[in-house]
Design a protein around this motif. Structure first.
Motif, mmCIF file in Angstrom:
data_model
loop_
_atom_site.group_PDB
_atom_site.id
_atom_site.type_symbol
_atom_site.label_atom_id
_atom_site.label_comp_id
_atom_site.label_asym_id
_atom_site.label_seq_id
_atom_site.Cartn_x
_atom_site.Cartn_y
_atom_site.Cartn_z
ATOM 1 N N LEU A 76 0.826 -1.206 0.000
ATOM 2 C CA LEU A 76 0.000 0.000 0.000
ATOM 3 C C LEU A 76 0.861 1.257 0.000
ATOM 4 O O LEU A 76 0.552 2.238 -0.694
ATOM 5 N N ILE A 77 1.943 1.240 0.756
ATOM 6 C CA ILE A 77 2.835 2.401 0.808
ATOM 7 C C ILE A 77 3.487 2.630 -0.553
ATOM 8 O O ILE A 77 3.458 3.741 -1.108
ATOM 9 N N THR A 78 4.073 1.572 -1.117
ATOM 10 C CA THR A 78 4.770 1.706 -2.401
ATOM 11 C C THR A 78 3.800 2.028 -3.530
ATOM 12 O O THR A 78 4.096 2.854 -4.399
ATOM 13 N N PHE A 79 2.634 1.378 -3.522
ATOM 14 C CA PHE A 79 1.644 1.630 -4.572
ATOM 15 C C PHE A 79 1.155 3.078 -4.510
ATOM 16 O O PHE A 79 0.974 3.717 -5.551
ATOM 17 N N VAL A 200 3.445 2.583 -20.533
ATOM 18 C CA VAL A 200 4.893 2.362 -20.458
ATOM 19 C C VAL A 200 5.437 2.812 -19.112
ATOM 20 O O VAL A 200 6.334 2.181 -18.531
ATOM 21 N N SER A 201 4.900 3.909 -18.596
ATOM 22 C CA SER A 201 5.425 4.504 -17.363
ATOM 23 C C SER A 201 4.924 3.818 -16.102
ATOM 24 O O SER A 201 5.515 4.025 -15.031
ATOM 25 N N ALA A 202 3.850 3.041 -16.183
ATOM 26 C CA ALA A 202 3.299 2.410 -14.984
ATOM 27 C C ALA A 202 4.310 1.500 -14.286
ATOM 28 O O ALA A 202 4.520 1.635 -13.066
ATOM 29 N N PRO A 203 4.978 0.565 -15.003
ATOM 30 C CA PRO A 203 6.013 -0.227 -14.307
ATOM 31 C C PRO A 203 7.180 0.620 -13.835
ATOM 32 O O PRO A 203 7.776 0.344 -12.789
ATOM 33 N N VAL A 243 4.900 -9.626 -5.105
ATOM 34 C CA VAL A 243 3.942 -8.567 -4.760
ATOM 35 C C VAL A 243 4.138 -7.357 -5.670
ATOM 36 O O VAL A 243 3.157 -6.740 -6.117
ATOM 37 N N VAL A 244 5.403 -7.011 -5.962
ATOM 38 C CA VAL A 244 5.664 -5.903 -6.877
ATOM 39 C C VAL A 244 5.088 -6.192 -8.261
ATOM 40 O O VAL A 244 4.492 -5.318 -8.907
ATOM 41 N N THR A 245 5.243 -7.437 -8.713
ATOM 42 C CA THR A 245 4.687 -7.817 -10.012
ATOM 43 C C THR A 245 3.170 -7.674 -10.026
ATOM 44 O O THR A 245 2.587 -7.135 -10.989
ATOM 45 N N ALA A 246 2.522 -8.135 -8.963
ATOM 46 C CA ALA A 246 1.060 -8.008 -8.878
ATOM 47 C C ALA A 246 0.644 -6.544 -8.847
ATOM 48 O O ALA A 246 -0.361 -6.160 -9.475
ATOM 49 N N ALA A 247 1.392 -5.706 -8.129
ATOM 50 C CA ALA A 247 1.071 -4.277 -8.076
ATOM 51 C C ALA A 247 1.237 -3.624 -9.442
ATOM 52 O O ALA A 247 0.431 -2.770 -9.838
ATOM 53 N N GLY A 248 2.267 -4.031 -10.195
ATOM 54 C CA GLY A 248 2.456 -3.492 -11.537
ATOM 55 C C GLY A 248 1.328 -3.867 -12.476
ATOM 56 O O GLY A 248 0.857 -3.045 -13.271
ATOM 57 N N ILE A 249 0.873 -5.119 -12.384
ATOM 58 C CA ILE A 249 -0.252 -5.557 -13.211
ATOM 59 C C ILE A 249 -1.518 -4.776 -12.846
ATOM 60 O O ILE A 249 -2.288 -4.356 -13.721
ATOM 61 N N ALA A 250 -1.728 -4.570 -11.544
ATOM 62 C CA ALA A 250 -2.915 -3.824 -11.111
ATOM 63 C C ALA A 250 -2.879 -2.387 -11.615
ATOM 64 O O ALA A 250 -3.894 -1.853 -12.087
ATOM 65 N N LEU A 251 -1.714 -1.754 -11.547
ATOM 66 C CA LEU A 251 -1.590 -0.380 -12.023
ATOM 67 C C LEU A 251 -1.834 -0.296 -13.526
ATOM 68 O O LEU A 251 -2.514 0.624 -14.019
ATOM 69 N N TYR A 252 -1.332 -1.257 -14.259
ATOM 70 C CA TYR A 252 -1.544 -1.290 -15.709
ATOM 71 C C TYR A 252 -3.023 -1.477 -16.039
ATOM 72 O O TYR A 252 -3.557 -0.828 -16.950
ATOM 73 N N GLN A 253 -3.700 -2.357 -15.306
ATOM 74 C CA GLN A 253 -5.117 -2.610 -15.563
ATOM 75 C C GLN A 253 -5.973 -1.392 -15.240
ATOM 76 O O GLN A 253 -6.972 -1.122 -15.926
ATOM 77 N N ILE A 255 -5.041 1.747 -15.568
ATOM 78 C CA ILE A 255 -4.853 2.676 -16.684
ATOM 79 C C ILE A 255 -5.623 2.197 -17.917
ATOM 80 O O ILE A 255 -6.241 2.996 -18.625
ATOM 81 N N SER A 256 -5.616 0.896 -18.175
ATOM 82 C CA SER A 256 -6.362 0.361 -19.321
ATOM 83 C C SER A 256 -7.865 0.591 -19.154
ATOM 84 O O SER A 256 -8.567 0.901 -20.133
ATOM 85 N N HIS A 257 -8.361 0.453 -17.928
ATOM 86 C CA HIS A 257 -9.787 0.688 -17.688
ATOM 87 C C HIS A 257 -10.145 2.146 -17.931
ATOM 88 O O HIS A 257 -11.184 2.448 -18.557
ATOM 89 N N VAL A 258 -9.312 3.060 -17.455
ATOM 90 C CA VAL A 258 -9.572 4.482 -17.683
ATOM 91 C C VAL A 258 -9.501 4.801 -19.176
ATOM 92 O O VAL A 258 -10.297 5.601 -19.699
ATOM 93 N N GLU A 259 -8.583 4.164 -19.881
ATOM 94 C CA GLU A 259 -8.471 4.392 -21.319
ATOM 95 C C GLU A 259 -9.727 3.945 -22.055
ATOM 96 O O GLU A 259 -10.209 4.624 -22.966
ATOM 97 N N ARG A 260 -10.284 2.811 -21.656
ATOM 98 C CA ARG A 260 -11.507 2.335 -22.296
ATOM 99 C C ARG A 260 -12.662 3.303 -22.062
ATOM 100 O O ARG A 260 -13.554 3.425 -22.909
ATOM 101 N N ARG A 261 -12.663 3.987 -20.930
ATOM 102 C CA ARG A 261 -13.731 4.933 -20.630
ATOM 103 C C ARG A 261 -13.559 6.257 -21.365
ATOM 104 O O ARG A 261 -14.536 6.863 -21.810
#
Length: 269
Positions: A76-79, A200-203, A243-253, A255-261
């Motif tokens: 939560l802190i890093t995210f 590109v910048s999310a990870p 956990v970092v990998t999961a956080a990166g995937i969540a951040l990417y998703q 952004i993708s959701h906002v892009e679809r909107r």
């Protein structure tokens, strides 16, 4: 009262889909992940690799489950730091791209400064910011913003400056001002490019936050990984990496959701 015809409703759904578009086969990705983890497990057990060199995935997941509250708190802190830094970097990059688009004469000077910031190593900036601002969240957010600034700036510039000539001529015929053309033509046209830069910048945002935490922090995944590394506790370290990998995937998703909107007219796989 005008009633909507089925044709009108169909047209509305086709131009503004409320639901995300269908994904590609997720089973292939999940299967590849399972095969990779299983091969890793078998390789470690067959070769009798010591735990301090390469732990088995089963041990890593056991460590993650055993210390789940610790990892969640650190994540939560890093995210939060990564997300704030990404928003700050994107905001400054977009404002800079708009400035360069409206006043092309300043492009050479602005891009020279942007390349200078991009070329400066993080290992030099992060300790200085930690000394100046302390061990709080401020230096982590600034480092993350610096890391994400340049990719978003380049993509935003491409989107704002690459305009269809016919549309540009149409706005000139309408005698639209520069600000009207920016708001109604350039910004909507730049959304796909802008979101490409955000993806590109999310990870990179997570990497920047973690590197900043290595130089000094009271919490976060970077500090967790550093403590695990100094104690040669590789299961704890690999669990943090997962956990970092999961956080990166969540951040990417996200952004993708906002892009679809926002860019709903453009099909996104």
């Amino acid at each position: 009262m005008v009633s909507r015809t089925p044709r009108a409703a169909t047209l509305r759904r086709s131009t503004h889909p409320a639901q995300p578009l269908p994904r590609r086969d997720r089973g292939t990705t999940a299967g590849a992940l399972v095969v990779a983890l299983a091969s890793w497990e078998v390789l470690v057990r067959v070769s009798n690799t010591p735990v301090y060199l390469l732990p088995a995935p089963s041990l890593v997941f056991h460590t993650l489950a055993q210390h789940l509250p610790t990892y969640l708190q650190a994540a939560l802190i890093t995210f939060g730091e990564a997300w704030l830094g990404l928003l700050l970097g994107a905001g400054v990059a977009l404002c800079t791209a708009i400035l360069v688009t409206l006043w092309p004469r300043v492009e050479q000077g602005v891009m020279s400064l942007a390349i200078l910031v991009k070329s400066t190593p993080l290992v030099v900036i992060a300790p200085l910011l930690t000394i100046w601002l302390g061990f709080g969240w401020q230096p982590k957010v600034i480092i993350t913003a610096l890391v994400t600034f340049f990719p978003i700036l380049v993509n935003a510039l491409v989107g704002l400056q690459t305009i269809t000539p016919s549309l540009h001529d149409l706005f000139r015929v309408w005698r639209a001002s520069r600000w009207e053309a920016l708001w109604h033509l350039r910004l909507p046209h730049s959304l796909p490019h802008l979101f490409a830069g955000l993806k590109v910048s999310a990870p990179l945002a997570l990497i920047g936050a973690i590197v900043a935490e290595w130089t000094g922090a009271s919490g976060g995944l970077g500090r967790t990984m550093w403590l695990a590394y100094t104690n040669l506790n590789l299961p704890f370290l690999f669990a943090a990496i997962f956990v970092v990998t999961a956080a990166g995937i969540a951040l990417y998703q996200i952004i993708s959701h906002v892009e679809r909107r926002m860019a709903y007219w453009r099909p996104i796989p």
